[in-house]
Enzyme design. Sequence first.
Site, PDB file in Angstrom:
ATOM      1  N   ASP A 175      39.084  43.730  39.308  1.00 19.01           N
ATOM      2  CA  ASP A 175      38.319  44.507  38.341  1.00 19.01           C
ATOM      3  C   ASP A 175      36.968  44.824  38.965  1.00 19.01           C
ATOM      4  O   ASP A 175      36.753  44.590  40.146  1.00 19.01           O
ATOM      5  CB  ASP A 175      38.174  43.740  37.025  1.00 19.01           C
ATOM      6  CG  ASP A 175      37.371  42.467  37.211  1.00 19.01           C
ATOM      7  OD1 ASP A 175      36.851  42.227  38.318  1.00 19.01           O
ATOM      8  OD2 ASP A 175      37.241  41.696  36.250  1.00 19.01           O
ATOM      9  N   LYS A 209      45.458  46.904  37.936  1.00 15.49           N
ATOM     10  CA  LYS A 209      44.684  45.727  37.545  1.00 15.49           C
ATOM     11  C   LYS A 209      45.359  44.962  36.412  1.00 15.49           C
ATOM     12  O   LYS A 209      45.472  43.743  36.462  1.00 15.49           O
ATOM     13  CB  LYS A 209      43.262  46.163  37.158  1.00 15.49           C
ATOM     14  CG  LYS A 209      42.323  45.024  36.936  1.00 15.49           C
ATOM     15  CD  LYS A 209      42.265  44.675  35.460  1.00 15.49           C
ATOM     16  CE  LYS A 209      41.364  43.490  35.242  1.00 15.49           C
ATOM     17  NZ  LYS A 209      41.358  43.133  33.818  1.00 15.49           N
TER      18      LYS A 209
END
Length: 283
Positions: free
Chosen positions: A226, A207
Site C-alpha cells: 500500500d 493490493k
Amino acid sequence: MRFRLDVRPLDLDLTLGCGQVFRWRRRNDGSWRGVLSDQVVTIRNDPGGCLVEATPGRRGAKPLVHDFFRATDDVRRIQRRLGRDPVLAGGVAQFKGLRIVKMDEWECLVSYMLATYANIPRITKMVDALAVGFGDRISDGLHSFPTIEELGRASLADLQRCGLGYRAKYVHEACRAIERTGIAELGRLPYEELREELTKLPGVGDKVADCVSLFGFGKTESFPIDVWIERALGRLYHQKGSYRKLRAFASERFGEYAGYAQEYLYFNERVRAADAACAFSRR
DNA sequence: GCCCAGGAGTGTG
DNA sequence: CACACTCATGGG
C-alpha cells in the site's frame, strides 16, 4: 468458557490494534473483544499468557482462537531470520509481539474490498454496519460477520445504506461470484494462482488480493504493497516502480515470510509518521 | 470547511 | 508500461 492462551510472543495492542483486523475493540481495562465465527471472544493480557473468555459456539473456542493467532507460527524464529536484514532488525525488535492473524476468508475479502480509498476508522464503521445489518446477533450489540448467503441477500441499496459508497456494487457482485466458485475452493490454490483468481473479482486489485491472501488465506509469502509500504521500500531500500517490480523485490528479499516483513515495515512507517505529526504539532 | 484515506477501474499517451 | 482522472463518503 475460559482458558489460558499459550501463544507467545503476543502483543494484543499491536496485533489487533492497527489495521490488520477491523472488528476488535480495546476496552477500558486493556482487554480486547471481538467475534470469531459465532462466538464473542474476550482476551486480556496476563503474566502467564493471555486469558481468554468466550461465549459458547459451534466450534470449541480454543482451536478457534489458536488458529486466529496462528499459534503454530514460530514467530521468534521468523524474527531471527528476518532480523538478519539490518533494515528490518529495528522493526523486529520494536514489534516483538506483533503476529499475523488468520481471519475468516470471506470476512477478510469483504473487509479489504471496503478498505480501498478509506481510512481505518471508516473501514471499521462499514464492516460493523454489515455485521449489524446482515449478520446474526450473538449478544448485546455483537453480531457475527454475515455469511456469503446472508450478505448475498442484501440489495445494492441495502449495502449503500451501510455507507459503502461505490464499493457497494463490488461487494454485491462479489457475493454472486463467490457463491458460484466457493471460497473453500480458492483456499486449495497456491499463492500465485489464488491472487490471480482474487484479482478477477470486481474491486480486487493487486493490493487487496495480497491482503486477502495473507490475512484471509494464510499465505505468509504474500507482501501487500500500500502507500505506506511503497514509502518504506523507497526510503529504506531505494526501491521504486510498479507493483509487479516491488513485489518481485520483496519475494526475493524476504521469502516465505514476506508477510511478516511487510507488517514490520508497515508499523514502522506508521509510527514514524505519527511521531513526525506529533513533533510537528508540539512545536 | 478542508483534506485525504491500508485502491481500483478505465481511458490515454 | 506510465500517468491521469474518477469513484462516494466520512473521520480527523
